[in-house]
Design a protein around this motif. Sequence first.
Motif, short mmCIF file in Angstrom:
data_model
loop_
_atom_site.label_atom_id
_atom_site.label_comp_id
_atom_site.label_asym_id
_atom_site.label_seq_id
_atom_site.Cartn_x
_atom_site.Cartn_y
_atom_site.Cartn_z
N UNK A 59 8.00 -79.70 110.33
CA UNK A 59 9.06 -80.71 110.49
C UNK A 59 8.51 -82.05 110.96
N UNK A 60 7.54 -82.04 111.86
CA UNK A 60 7.01 -83.27 112.44
C UNK A 60 5.50 -83.14 112.56
N UNK A 61 4.80 -83.67 111.60
CA UNK A 61 3.35 -83.48 111.56
C UNK A 61 2.68 -84.12 112.77
N UNK A 62 2.06 -83.32 113.64
CA UNK A 62 1.35 -83.88 114.79
C UNK A 62 0.01 -84.47 114.38
N UNK A 63 -0.56 -85.24 115.27
CA UNK A 63 -1.86 -85.84 114.99
C UNK A 63 -2.99 -84.85 115.22
N UNK A 64 -2.80 -83.96 116.18
CA UNK A 64 -3.80 -82.95 116.54
C UNK A 64 -3.08 -81.87 117.32
N UNK A 65 -3.60 -80.64 117.31
CA UNK A 65 -2.98 -79.54 118.06
C UNK A 65 -3.98 -78.95 119.04
N UNK A 66 -3.56 -78.84 120.30
CA UNK A 66 -4.29 -78.06 121.30
C UNK A 66 -3.60 -76.71 121.35
N UNK A 67 -4.27 -75.68 120.86
CA UNK A 67 -3.62 -74.40 120.61
C UNK A 67 -4.22 -73.30 121.49
N UNK A 68 -3.43 -72.80 122.43
CA UNK A 68 -3.89 -71.71 123.29
C UNK A 68 -4.01 -70.43 122.46
N UNK A 69 -4.99 -69.61 122.80
CA UNK A 69 -5.19 -68.37 122.07
C UNK A 69 -4.14 -67.32 122.41
N UNK A 70 -3.88 -67.14 123.70
CA UNK A 70 -2.94 -66.11 124.16
C UNK A 70 -1.57 -66.73 124.37
N UNK A 71 -0.64 -66.44 123.48
CA UNK A 71 0.70 -67.02 123.53
C UNK A 71 1.75 -65.94 123.37
N UNK A 72 2.92 -66.12 123.96
CA UNK A 72 4.02 -65.20 123.68
C UNK A 72 4.55 -65.42 122.26
N UNK A 73 5.08 -64.38 121.67
CA UNK A 73 5.66 -64.49 120.32
C UNK A 73 4.65 -64.28 119.22
N UNK A 74 3.56 -65.06 119.27
CA UNK A 74 2.54 -65.01 118.22
C UNK A 74 1.26 -65.61 118.76
N UNK A 75 0.13 -64.92 118.59
CA UNK A 75 -1.09 -65.45 119.20
C UNK A 75 -1.65 -66.61 118.40
N UNK A 76 -2.54 -67.36 119.06
CA UNK A 76 -3.05 -68.59 118.48
C UNK A 76 -3.85 -68.41 117.21
N UNK A 77 -4.57 -67.30 117.08
CA UNK A 77 -5.34 -67.07 115.86
C UNK A 77 -4.44 -66.90 114.64
N UNK A 78 -3.35 -66.16 114.81
CA UNK A 78 -2.39 -66.00 113.71
C UNK A 78 -1.76 -67.33 113.35
N UNK A 79 -1.40 -68.10 114.37
CA UNK A 79 -0.79 -69.41 114.14
C UNK A 79 -1.77 -70.32 113.39
N UNK A 80 -3.02 -70.35 113.84
CA UNK A 80 -4.04 -71.18 113.20
C UNK A 80 -4.22 -70.80 111.73
N UNK A 81 -4.25 -69.50 111.48
CA UNK A 81 -4.43 -69.03 110.10
C UNK A 81 -3.29 -69.48 109.20
N UNK A 82 -2.06 -69.39 109.68
CA UNK A 82 -0.93 -69.82 108.85
C UNK A 82 -0.91 -71.33 108.67
N UNK A 83 -1.23 -72.07 109.73
CA UNK A 83 -1.26 -73.52 109.62
C UNK A 83 -2.23 -73.98 108.54
N UNK A 84 -3.37 -73.30 108.45
CA UNK A 84 -4.38 -73.72 107.48
C UNK A 84 -3.99 -73.43 106.03
N UNK A 85 -2.89 -72.72 105.84
CA UNK A 85 -2.42 -72.49 104.47
C UNK A 85 -1.69 -73.71 103.91
N UNK A 86 -1.27 -74.63 104.80
CA UNK A 86 -0.52 -75.79 104.29
C UNK A 86 -0.86 -77.09 105.00
#
Length: 229
Positions: A46-73
């Motif tokens: 929805x709102x493309x950020x300039x950069x992401x600081x992404x913690x590895x251990x997160x509630x809901x979904x961990x950072x590695x999964x999030x990173x992998x999906x982000x890199x698809x688009x």
Amino acid sequence: MSTEQPILIVEDEPKLAALLRDYLDAAGYPSLCLDNGLDVVPEVRAHRPRLILLDLMLPGRDGLEVCQELRRFSEVPIIMITARVEEVDRLLGLDLGADDYICKPFSPREVVARVKAILRRSPQLTAAAQARLQIDEERYRASFDGIALDLTPVELRLLKTLAASPGRVFSRDQLLDRLYSDHRVVTDRTVDSHVRNLRRKLAQACPGEDPIQSLYGVGYKLELGAIPG
């Protein structure tokens, strides 16, 4: 007030998130905080950020999964933040498309320094470069210096990926993830073949130039300057 896109802080420790936000704001980088991994992908779409600081251990979904999906688009720069110090986690995070990582505990000043370094080496296309390269993914069309490029859909995605982060080096595995949405099994040398064909077609539009540069054993990057005078 800055008109730049914010840096997205994804951290479920409120005090740490607030500390990072204060230091980034003081350095001139507006920021936005999220505390749940499930919220990251919708926010980036929805709102493309300039950069992401992404913690590895997160509630809901961990950072590695999030990173992998982000890199698809998205090619938004990602710095992984982790309390895990095992080398396998570091390498896995970078293989999934992260640009850098930093381990807890850390100095907020170090994070700001890493952010500055990533943004310096991930420049956006200049206005002059944008004038040279036009990509219309919906119509599967692209042109360089006003000359139409007869690209296959895979070649178009390859060019779009490289152009989204000029100067950034993409490994063959990272490019393969973006070229084939169905995750078919192909060798990394397939990328070399696509790059070769794309280079040949670009050479017809810009004789004497080679915008796609290779780094032996690493990958490929796009370096696009102004129209030669």
